[in-house]
Design an enzyme around this catalytic site. Structure first.
Site, PDB file in Angstrom:
ATOM      1  N   ASP A   1       3.073  -3.911 -10.559  1.00 43.83           N
ATOM      2  CA  ASP A   1       2.731  -2.465  -9.942  1.00 43.83           C
ATOM      3  C   ASP A   1       4.093  -1.937  -9.570  1.00 43.83           C
ATOM      4  OD1 ASP A   1       1.716  -0.063  -9.672  1.00 43.83           O
ATOM      5  OD2 ASP A   1      -0.106  -0.816  -8.399  1.00 43.83           O
TER       6      ASP A   1
ATOM      7  N   ASP B   1      -4.711   5.501 -13.209  1.00 44.14           N
ATOM      8  CA  ASP B   1      -5.793   5.226 -11.969  1.00 44.14           C
ATOM      9  C   ASP B   1      -6.992   6.179 -12.150  1.00 44.14           C
ATOM     10  OD1 ASP B   1      -4.009   3.391 -10.853  1.00 44.14           O
ATOM     11  OD2 ASP B   1      -3.413   4.857  -9.217  1.00 44.14           O
TER      12      ASP B   1
HETATM   13  C1  GLA Z   1      -1.746   1.747  -7.832  1.00 45.65           C
HETATM   14  C2  GLA Z   1      -2.542   1.161  -8.899  1.00 45.65           C
HETATM   15  C3  GLA Z   1      -4.076   0.961  -8.804  1.00 45.65           C
HETATM   16  C4  GLA Z   1      -3.932  -0.194  -7.501  1.00 45.65           C
HETATM   17  C5  GLA Z   1      -3.272   0.447  -6.438  1.00 45.65           C
HETATM   18  C6  GLA Z   1      -3.203  -0.429  -5.372  1.00 45.65           C
HETATM   19  O1  GLA Z   1      -2.253   2.836  -7.316  1.00 45.65           O
HETATM   20  O2  GLA Z   1      -2.266   1.849 -10.070  1.00 45.65           O
HETATM   21  O3  GLA Z   1      -4.652   0.511  -9.943  1.00 45.65           O
HETATM   22  O4  GLA Z   1      -3.453  -1.374  -7.842  1.00 45.65           O
HETATM   23  O5  GLA Z   1      -2.089   0.738  -6.636  1.00 45.65           O
HETATM   24  O6  GLA Z   1      -2.665  -0.287  -4.209  1.00 45.65           O
END
Ligand code: GLA
Length: 715
Positions: free
Chosen positions: A461, A531
């Protein structure tokens, strides 16, 4: 067979591809490289017929070179369009005068690469332009190597793009591109281009949610989904980038791009080389659908690390269920429930490490939190494996919280300027990955994690944009190289981890779809699309995504309702059908799913396993756009056309819209296809193409999946 030939009499190179041709040639004085042709496949002789001797410019205030169709534009002379390259030499001379030096080409099993070298006629700078074509594809990959061959001090690069694309002279062009924001990535936008520049870019250090480095151009908006000429281009770069589409005073359109020149200066020392990222061009005369299918095949066959036939496993991710409150017990329970549904990879998201109980602390401390996992992760991993699943883990290695042991030990490891604030976003700062010590730390930390645990999937990420991209210790040398070296070192760490741990698959995530591009795709198996998992919003995000990127890499989860983003509640089958359009995952809190929901999920997962190779590796036809009506539909056809999967999603039905007829594409007219899921009805290919598949959708948020299998029997 892709083939590159050189015609010595006209000094032209002809690049022949599957269904297209690209032709370039030297100007008579060999001081510029001219674009000659890019379009449908034509014989070499026809391409050469298009070569025109350059004439002195009759246009006041312009030069013939400045007004010509250059393949790469070194700033100098009377060139006023967006240049490809701008440099300053050590004695203060700005501007390039280059001459052609030599050329060569290499054949490989996959295709052929051509290189053309130019040299500044007074200074030690060589510029090598590369062109690669592949058997069975219609892409031209272009990149550039700059080299200071020494003798006159450093050469300062102020702007260095990767290629300049020149669609043919036509009436006005329409530009189609992908824009968005967090939770709303890859939205399709289009605009008719008038005189001037249209600039798409990221200054954020990463690819960004705001614009994706992909474009398509068609003249007078004549191209439709399945017809018409489209010229498309995409960058293989995961840092700040820029694409400029410019219409010149005499009507010429060109499109140039690469690493963003904003805040960019790069001293190239004597003997040093700089390789610029690849910019890929693609032509199709089969509309936007044809362009997308060609991009998908190129990605599956030439870009992605896995083989074109591989399929992605079905994944469960615990983020929406347990957020930061992960522990051995709740993850064990979720793993049991996921395995019972048929899930194949179980992934723990954020919260497993350091003092990570919320987003205020812990990033940088990549050791297992012993309060949450007193026995470490291995007993959980062993259980996950016994349940027949692979184990995956979330990391965000480029980031650090102020409240972390890493930041307390190395406050100078983050990007910052002297006497300036360190702007936090999600309470975190960006590690200066351009530094070799940070790169080494990152590699060693992740290598240890992967060596000590049976981890087979990593979600990587990246949850903020850059700010204060400074490196005070480097101030005297080359501080702006962070824009390049962050990305190059990210690629290095990923490449090295992949080499040391070939059994690990990677997912690129940046708060959803903030880092999706051809550069990262050559190092990861899949990406986290957004997300936002609301099924209706996802139809729009996924449609735009599919313009540029293959369904196999598009990770889609079924999550709980009401949806966290939109507060919308839609039926479970609709959520499954939307998520099954790419690589299927589950992100809901399974501990709350009813027996009936689990039963439904089990059945959808079993169905998906039967059809996923068609969806992930077949040919995609977008039958109906979610942007144009109450029903959206997509069709996937196996490469040998033996199987077809159709999805129809209705979202807001009005009276009289119940029955939808979907003429199918890409089938064999005289073959017969049986409806496998429903009643076994037999259709001829011609019937499905002409009359169409009839689908009944009832009310709002209804959906269907139809799986047709080619049979030998007749009607
Ligand atoms: C980001 C990612 C999510 C999740 C969060 C965790 O927003 O896109 O899918 O992994 O971080 O903090």
């Amino acid at each position: 067979m892709a083939d590159i030939t050189y015609d010595a009499s006209s000094r032209c190179w002809i690049l022949q591809m599957e269904a297209s041709t690209y032709c370039i040639g030297l100007s008579q004085d060999e001081s510029s490289l001219q674009h000659i042709y890019w379009g449908p496949h034509i014989p070499a002789a026809t391409a050469l017929e298009m070569v025109q001797p350059s004439k002195p410019s009759r246009a006041p205030f312009e030069s013939s070179t400045g007004n010509s169709r250059e393949e790469y534009v070194p700033w100098g002379e009377m060139r006023f369009s967006e240049p490809s390259l701008k440099v300053e030499y050590a004695d203060g001379t700005r501007g390039i005068e280059w001459l052609f030096e030599e050329h060569g080409s290499e054949r490989s099993e996959a295709g052929q690469t051509l290189w053309l070298r130019f040299r500044d006629r007074a200074y030690p700078l060589t510029v090598t332009l590369y062109y690669r074509v592949y058997n069975g594809h219609d892409v031209v990959e272009r990149w550039v190597r700059l080299e200071n061959t020494g003798g006159s001090g450093p050469v300062t690069i102020e702007q260095a793009f990767s290629a300049d694309w020149r669609p043919p002279r036509r009436e006005r062009y329409r530009l189609t591109y992908l824009h968005g924001r967090w939770g709303k990535e890859t939205q399709i936008a289009e605009t008719m281009l008038g005189p001037g520049k249209f600039v798409l870019e990221s200054r954020r250090g990463t690819t960004s949610h705001q614009f994706n480095p992909w474009i398509a151009l068609d003249s007078e908006a004549r191209a439709t989904e399945e017809s018409g000429e489209v010229w498309s281009a995409a960058l293989a770069w995961s840092g700040s980038w820029k694409i400029v589409v410019e219409t010149m005073p005499y009507g010429e359109l060109h499109c140039t791009g690469g690493v963003n020149d904003f805040d960019f200066r790069y001293p190239l020392n004597e003997g040093a080389q700089l390789d610029l990222p690849t910019f890929v061009g693609l032509y199709s005369n089969e509309g936007f659908g044809g362009v997308s299918r060609r991009w998908h095949r190129y990605e599956l066959e030439q870009v992605l690390p896995a083989s074109p036939e591989a399929v992605r496993p079905i994944l469960y991710n615990s983020w929406e269920a347990t957020a930061f409150a992960v522990n051995e017990q709740n993850q064990m329970e979720l793993a049991e429930q996921a395995a019972a549904l048929g899930v194949e990879v179980f992934v723990i998201d954020d919260g497993w490490f350091g003092e990570r109980n919320n987003d205020l602390a812990g990033l940088g401390d990549w050791t297992v939190n012993r309060e949450k996992f007193p026995r470490g992760l291995n007993p959980l991993i062993a259980r996950v494996n016994t349940l027949g699943m692979q184990f995956g883990l979330w990391v965000e290695p480029e980031m650090v919280n102020r409240d972390s042991d890493l930041y307390r030990a190395h406050p100078d490891w983050v990007y910052h300027f002297r006497n300036r604030s360190r702007t936090e976003s999600r309470h975190q700062l960006v590690l200066n990955l351009a530094r070799n010590d940070v790169r080494e730390w990152m590699f060693m930390t992740l290598d240890k994690l992967l060596s000590e645990h049976n981890i087979e999937f990593v979600k990587w990420d990246m949850n903020r944009s850059f700010s204060e991209p400074g490196w005070p210790d480097e101030a005297e040398h080359n501080p702006q190289r962070v824009w390049l070296d962050h990305v190059r070192n990210l690629y290095w760490v990923l490449d090295e981890l992949r080499r040391r741990h070939p059994n690990v698959a990677f997912e690129s995530c940046s708060g959803g779809g903030g880092r999706i591009d051809l550069g990262i795709l050559s190092r990861v198996e899949q990406v986290w699309t957004s997300d936002n998992t609301d099924a209706l919003d996802r139809l729009h995000i996924q449609e735009g995504f599919s313009y540029a990127y293959a369904p196999r890499v598009m990770m889609c989860w079924v999550t709980d309702c009401p949806n966290f983003f939109t507060q919308r509640t839609v039926p479970l089958h609709y959520r499954f059908h939307v998520a099954m359009a790419g690589s299927l995952g589950i992100g809901g809190d399974l501990s709350h799913w009813t027996l009936q929901e689990r039963e439904e999920a089990r059945s959808f997962i079993a169905t998906y396993k039967r059809v996923r190779s068609v969806i992930q590796n077949g040919l995609l036809y977008r039958l109906r756009s979610p942007r144009t009506g109450s029903v959206a539909a997509a069709q996937y056809v196996a490469l040998d056309s033996s199987e077809v999967v159709v999805f129809a999603w209705g979202h807001s039905q009005q009276f009289g819209e119940r029955e939808v007829s979907l003429p199918l594409q890409g089938l064999e007219e005289d073959a017969h296809y049986a409806d496998e899921v429903n009643d076994g009805t037999l259709y001829s290919g011609a019937y499905l193409a002409q009359k169409g598949l009839s689908v009944n959708l009832v009310g709002d948020f209804d959906s269907r999946m139809i799986h047709l299998v080619r049979t030998k029997s007749t009607r």
